[in-house]
Write an enzyme that holds these catalytic residues in place. Sequence first.
Site, PDB file in Angstrom:
ATOM      1  N   TYR A  49       0.807  -1.197   0.000  1.00 13.37           N
ATOM      2  CA  TYR A  49       0.000   0.000   0.000  1.00 13.37           C
ATOM      3  C   TYR A  49       0.854   1.266   0.000  1.00 13.37           C
ATOM      4  O   TYR A  49       0.670   2.132  -0.860  1.00 13.37           O
ATOM      5  CB  TYR A  49      -0.999  -0.039   1.153  1.00 13.37           C
ATOM      6  CG  TYR A  49      -2.048   1.030   1.074  1.00 13.37           C
ATOM      7  CD1 TYR A  49      -2.499   1.658   2.221  1.00 13.37           C
ATOM      8  CD2 TYR A  49      -2.579   1.428  -0.139  1.00 13.37           C
ATOM      9  CE1 TYR A  49      -3.451   2.647   2.151  1.00 13.37           C
ATOM     10  CE2 TYR A  49      -3.529   2.414  -0.223  1.00 13.37           C
ATOM     11  CZ  TYR A  49      -3.962   3.023   0.937  1.00 13.37           C
ATOM     12  OH  TYR A  49      -4.896   4.005   0.869  1.00 13.37           O
TER      13      TYR A  49
ATOM     14  N   GLU B 198       2.140   6.368  -7.080  1.00 18.51           N
ATOM     15  CA  GLU B 198       1.110   7.247  -7.632  1.00 18.51           C
ATOM     16  C   GLU B 198       1.448   8.717  -7.402  1.00 18.51           C
ATOM     17  O   GLU B 198       1.392   9.538  -8.318  1.00 18.51           O
ATOM     18  CB  GLU B 198      -0.243   6.913  -6.983  1.00 18.51           C
ATOM     19  CG  GLU B 198      -0.793   5.562  -7.420  1.00 18.51           C
ATOM     20  CD  GLU B 198      -2.025   5.145  -6.606  1.00 18.51           C
ATOM     21  OE1 GLU B 198      -2.720   6.042  -6.099  1.00 18.51           O
ATOM     22  OE2 GLU B 198      -2.276   3.928  -6.490  1.00 18.51           O
TER      23      GLU B 198
END
EC number: 4.2.1.134
Lengths: 291, 318
Positions: B240, B247
């Site tokens: 995660y 991103e």
Amino acid sequence: MKHYEVEPHATIAEIKNLFTKTHPQWYPARQSLRLDPKGKSLKDEDVLQKLPVGTTATLYFRDLGAQISWVTVFLTEYAGPLFIYLLFYFRVPFIYGHKYDFTSSRHTVVHLACICHSFHYIKRLLETLFVHRFSHGTMPLRNIFKNCTYYWGFAAWMAYYINHPLYTPPTYGAQQVKLALAIFVICQLGNFSIHMALRDLRPAGSKTRKIPYPTKNPFTWLFLLVSCPNYTYEVGSWIGFAIMTQCLPVALFSLVGFTQMTIWAKGKHRSYLKEFRDYPPLRMPIIPFLL
Amino acid sequence: MGRLTEAAAAGSGSRAAGWAGSPPTLLPLSPTSPRCAATMASSDEDGTNGGASEAGEDREAPGERRRLGVLATAWLTFYDIAMTAGWSLALLPRLASNSWAQVTSCISLMSSWDYRWLVLAIAMVRFYMEKGTHRGLYKSIQKTLKFFQTFALLEIVHCLIGIVPTSVIVTGVQVSSRIFMVWLITHSIKPIQNEESVVLFLVAWTVTEITRYSFYTFSLLDHLPYFIKWARYNFFIILYPVGVAGELLTIYAALPHVKKTGMFSIRLPNKYNVSFDYYYFLLITMASYIPLFPQLYFHMLRQRRKVLHGEVIVEKDD
């Protein structure tokens, strides 16, 4: 576990007061008392002996969190947009370029829009103070932040464009503005009529619920077709305002508001149907025949 | 005179409704989105919505566990098989050597989604092994990526029609954030396609999805090996943050190009009296990761404790 001795005809409200005496940090508004830990909250008016309990009743307590009164929330969330819009209307410094500070728009529709927007929120403030009768006294504190962000945020966003020096007036000119103004005014009157009619349904200080019916006021005749005509008129007002300003953010605000009000209207409609066997079958929640 | 006993039990109502309560506009995809009813406990929410709603009643979150009907299971299985068939034809020629065939036959049990993410992973590894660089990697896998990342929209439909117990909003937000990254960032802003950060989040997504779909497939077949459950609830701990880093770095790399070209933006004056600046939108999106990421992360950590260690999360009591 705490033990209290009370009369059989004691109300939940009285028990909540007793509880507050021993637990002062939990004022009555933030107490939820229930017969079953996973059950529904008991109402303040419920009388002990009418509940399914024996000589000893066990109540479960849940903390609803910090509470704030509905009136406070409404006043705050409505005063914001009123004030914020005017900041943009008067082109207070640091919003638009400095050469526009305190200048005035040359478009009539911009002045008209300010009057309409301000009227709308003044009306809401006055209704909160003098017209509405609330069934609940309080709501969770965090709602005021959520609600104010929504109202204040959208007000600022709309006001920014309508009062912008580069604002473009409606494509169809005065015709469009006149039509939109008519829609707006009719819906404002309608919305107010419904609020008055709902108020008259319920005597002061009570929490009774009755089916609303049309009165002599033609604006209330929408009750024949719709359970929550106040929401219908509210959406109508904002559609009118959107047409008047030809401003996309206003249209988006109307859409979001419509979505939320539809959810409320459906809920209200469902509880009317549940509570009243003889509820008029023609009525839809918010849009006649459709929704 | 009645005696009344009052129990101050049932715990405090101020649970962290947090992210589950008010869906944010954009959410970095959680590697473990709660879907299958098999082991995932539904995140409870205090239904106290007295606020803007006029009917402010207390409501308990319905924690139901739906048993999939025969039709639903059949559809999901068919969907999986159809996808496998279609994509094997398109992609198998790429995986020519024997060893690859052995690997793929071993994992033939997995769902086709999982299969395709695995194929994507293999394609990525092969590319890197052949070319020795990540440059051009995105270009080579972009069609596949776009196809089935977009197809994940179907998962929202699964939630809508109820054959999957996750909330529509949660799935919708997660799928939207993926679609945003794929179409509005990497597809639209060509100069950043060769950034390392792109590989970073692609790797994170790929491993996440393979784990996730394996988990779903095995749960659907009622035969869940412990290590898959373990993987699902542990991999996210690393994946995660890695995915989020990838991103964010990609969006950051895209900023100068967005500013220069003014893409996806509307300026005043215009007929509809609105403006939109994609550059500032991206800045706000990046900023929104700050409150959202920790909330999601800690939510998943709590789920992990519940599922793997059977811990009972005790809320604040009297």
